[in-house]
Write an enzyme that holds these catalytic residues in place. Sequence first.
Site, PDB file in Angstrom:
ATOM      1  N   PHE A 151      16.022 -27.380 -17.035  1.00  0.00           N
ATOM      2  CA  PHE A 151      17.282 -27.892 -17.599  1.00  0.00           C
ATOM      3  C   PHE A 151      17.071 -28.243 -19.067  1.00  0.00           C
ATOM      4  CE2 PHE A 151      17.116 -28.745 -13.073  1.00  0.00           C
ATOM      5  CZ  PHE A 151      18.313 -28.181 -12.631  1.00  0.00           C
ATOM      6  N   CYS A 280      22.805 -20.126 -23.150  1.00  0.00           N
ATOM      7  CA  CYS A 280      22.928 -20.445 -21.719  1.00  0.00           C
ATOM      8  C   CYS A 280      24.365 -20.544 -21.221  1.00  0.00           C
ATOM      9  CB  CYS A 280      22.204 -21.745 -21.416  1.00  0.00           C
ATOM     10  SG  CYS A 280      20.437 -21.590 -21.606  1.00  0.00           S
ATOM     11  N   LYS A 340      24.504 -25.281 -32.312  1.00  0.00           N
ATOM     12  CA  LYS A 340      24.618 -26.748 -32.258  1.00  0.00           C
ATOM     13  C   LYS A 340      23.596 -27.306 -33.232  1.00  0.00           C
ATOM     14  CE  LYS A 340      21.167 -27.652 -28.729  1.00  0.00           C
ATOM     15  NZ  LYS A 340      20.824 -28.345 -27.502  1.00  0.00           N
TER      16      LYS A 340
HETATM   17  C1  UDX Z   1      22.190 -26.043 -22.173  1.00  0.00           C
HETATM   18  C2  UDX Z   1      22.003 -27.091 -21.069  1.00  0.00           C
HETATM   19  O1  UDX Z   1      22.351 -28.377 -21.592  1.00  0.00           O
HETATM   20  C3  UDX Z   1      20.583 -27.075 -20.538  1.00  0.00           C
HETATM   21  O2  UDX Z   1      20.467 -27.996 -19.457  1.00  0.00           O
HETATM   22  C4  UDX Z   1      20.261 -25.672 -20.072  1.00  0.00           C
HETATM   23  O3  UDX Z   1      18.925 -25.602 -19.602  1.00  0.00           O
HETATM   24  C5  UDX Z   1      20.486 -24.659 -21.176  1.00  0.00           C
HETATM   25  O4  UDX Z   1      21.824 -24.768 -21.667  1.00  0.00           O
HETATM   26  P1  UDX Z   1      21.632 -25.819 -24.765  1.00  0.00           P
HETATM   27  O5  UDX Z   1      22.239 -24.459 -24.689  1.00  0.00           O
HETATM   28  O6  UDX Z   1      20.364 -26.002 -25.499  1.00  0.00           O
HETATM   29  O7  UDX Z   1      21.386 -26.397 -23.282  1.00  0.00           O
HETATM   30  O8  UDX Z   1      22.708 -26.758 -25.483  1.00  0.00           O
HETATM   31  P2  UDX Z   1      23.630 -28.010 -25.153  1.00  0.00           P
HETATM   32  O9  UDX Z   1      23.122 -29.189 -25.887  1.00  0.00           O
HETATM   33  O10 UDX Z   1      23.853 -28.172 -23.720  1.00  0.00           O
HETATM   34  O11 UDX Z   1      24.978 -27.528 -25.855  1.00  0.00           O
HETATM   35  C6  UDX Z   1      25.614 -26.304 -25.489  1.00  0.00           C
HETATM   36  C7  UDX Z   1      26.835 -26.052 -26.321  1.00  0.00           C
HETATM   37  O12 UDX Z   1      27.880 -26.969 -26.004  1.00  0.00           O
HETATM   38  C8  UDX Z   1      26.626 -26.196 -27.834  1.00  0.00           C
HETATM   39  O13 UDX Z   1      27.328 -25.170 -28.513  1.00  0.00           O
HETATM   40  C9  UDX Z   1      27.201 -27.556 -28.154  1.00  0.00           C
HETATM   41  O14 UDX Z   1      27.644 -27.675 -29.488  1.00  0.00           O
HETATM   42  C10 UDX Z   1      28.372 -27.597 -27.173  1.00  0.00           C
HETATM   43  N1  UDX Z   1      28.791 -28.963 -26.813  1.00  0.00           N
HETATM   44  C11 UDX Z   1      27.942 -29.795 -26.146  1.00  0.00           C
HETATM   45  C12 UDX Z   1      30.086 -29.387 -27.105  1.00  0.00           C
HETATM   46  O15 UDX Z   1      30.880 -28.631 -27.698  1.00  0.00           O
HETATM   47  N2  UDX Z   1      30.475 -30.642 -26.718  1.00  0.00           N
HETATM   48  C13 UDX Z   1      29.644 -31.490 -26.056  1.00  0.00           C
HETATM   49  O16 UDX Z   1      30.074 -32.607 -25.742  1.00  0.00           O
HETATM   50  C14 UDX Z   1      28.349 -31.054 -25.760  1.00  0.00           C
END
Ligand code: UDX
Length: 472
Positions: A151, A280, A340
Site C-alpha cells: 500500500f 495506481c 502529486k
Molecule cells: C496510491 C495509494 O495511496 C497507495 O496505497 C497505493 O499503493 C498506490 O496508489 P500514490 O499513487 O503514490 O498511492 O498516490 P496518492 O498519495 O494516493 O495520491 C493519488 C492521487 O490522488 C494523486 O494524484 C493525488 O494528488 C490525488 N489526491 C489524493 C487528491 O486529489 N485528493 C486527495 O485528497 C488525495
Amino acid sequence: MRVAVVGSGYVGLVASACLAELGHEVVCVDNDQEKIAALVNGEVPIHEEFLPELLARHRGHRLRFSGSLPEAMRDSRIVFIAVGTPPAENGEADLSYVEAVARDVGRQLRDYTVIVEKSTVPVYTCEWVRRVISLNAGAPVEFDVASNPEFLREGTAVTDFLYPDRIVIGADNERSALALRELYEPLTSGDYYRQPTAIPRPAGSPSTAAPLVATSSKSAELIKHASNAFLALKISFINAVANVCEAVGADVEQVTTGIGLDSRIGPRFLRPGIGYGGSCFPKDVMAFRAVARDYGYDFRLLEEVMRINDDQRQRFLRKVRNTLWTLKSKRLAVLGLAFKGGTDDIRESPAVAIVRALLKEGCEVAAYDPAAMERARAEFDGCAVHFCSDPYHAAHEADALLILTDWEEFAALDLERIAHALKYPVVLDGRNLYRPEAMAQHGLTYVSVGRGTVAGAAGRGALSRTAGSVKE
Ligand code: UDX
C-alpha cells in the site's frame, strides 16, 4: 531469511531495501541489465525519501542486485513477484510479465518456496501463478503461492513499508502464512521500532506494532483493488461535492472540515482538486471494474468515479477559458507537473494532461516543478513549454499562473513577488493551496476548486466572491 524480489521498479526496489533493513538477505533481480548495473553502481533511480539511505546502508551486504533469476532464487525461502501490471487496451491489467516470471520461477524451483504476489493484480492471479508454476516445474516440487499486497504511496514509500497501517498476508495454508509472518516479525513485534538506527516514525503514525491481517489469497487480492478504488471514490466524491459548492456558493474547504470530523468518514483523501492521477489509481479502478465485469458484476459506481475524475480536468480547463477568454498565444505559468507533490513521477498526471490541452489551444507554457522537470522535458520535447528555474521565473510576464500540483513550496509563495512578476494578476489554483481572501489582499484574482472566485486587481476595491465560476 533469504528472499528474492523479482522486479526493481517502485515496489520491488522499495520492498528490497526495506526487507534488507529488517535484517533479511535480499537479492533484487531484474532482466533489465542496464538498470541492474546502475543499481550496483550506487545509483538511485527514483525520488523517494530515505531510499538513498537504505540503499547505501545495505547495498553489497544484505542487499544485492542481480540479472540472474536462478542465482537470486538459490536458497531463497520466499520469492516476491513485483513486476509491472500495466493496463491493457480493454482496461484489464496486462499480466503477461507476471506470467513470464511465474514460468521462469517454475523452471528454477528446487526446494519448498513461497512465491508471493506483490504487484497489484486481479483476484484469481494467485491461482493462475500456481498453475503456471506447476506446468513449468521440471520435477515435482513443493511450493505455495500467496498474496501480500503493498500500500505504498510514492514519496513516502519507505515509511509506508516500515510503518504500515496494516500488513495483509493472503495465504491459503499455514505453512506459507508462517513464512510470511516470520518475514514481517520485526514490524509486528515492534522490535524494529526499538532499534536506534530505525528510520524515524512518520508524524501521525500510531506508536504501536504493525497489525497483521491474515486472509485467503483471493481476499488479499481484493483488499488491494478495493482499497485503491475506495480512495479514488473518496476523491471523486469530494470533487463532485466541490462542484455543487461552486453552483450554490458554498465553500468546499468548510464542507470537508465538517464532513471529515465525522470519525466514520475521516479527513484524509478529501482534498478536492483536478482529480487523481499516478501509476495506481487510474489503472486500478479500471482493472477492478473490468475484473468485476468478468465475474458477472456490473460495478457501475466505479465507472462514475472515473467519469467524475476525467471531468474534473475539463472543468478546470473551462475555468481557464472563462477567466482568460481566448487562449491562443497566451503565456501561462504552470506550477507543478508531477501527479502529486513529493514525487518526480508524471505518469497519468492531471497536470501533464492539462498542459497538453493548453498547448493544443495554442498557449505557450512556462513550467516549474521541484522534481519532475527532467521527466517532463522528455514528455514535452519539441512543444511550446519553457522550463523555468523557480516559480517567479515561470510567472514572469505570464497572462496567468496555474497551480497544478500540491507541492508544499507552492503553498508558501511570496505572493507580492508573484503579483509583480505576472503580466495580469490572475491565479488559477487546481489544488486549493491558498485562502481566497489572502490572494485578494495581494491584488490577485483567484480561481480555485469548490469555492467562489475572488477578484483582485481587476476588481480592486470591490472584493467580490462569486458563485459558480464555471459555465457549463
Ligand atoms: C496510491 C495509494 O495511496 C497507495 O496505497 C497505493 O499503493 C498506490 O496508489 P500514490 O499513487 O503514490 O498511492 O498516490 P496518492 O498519495 O494516493 O495520491 C493519488 C492521487 O490522488 C494523486 O494524484 C493525488 O494528488 C490525488 N489526491 C489524493 C487528491 O486529489 N485528493 C486527495 O485528497 C488525495
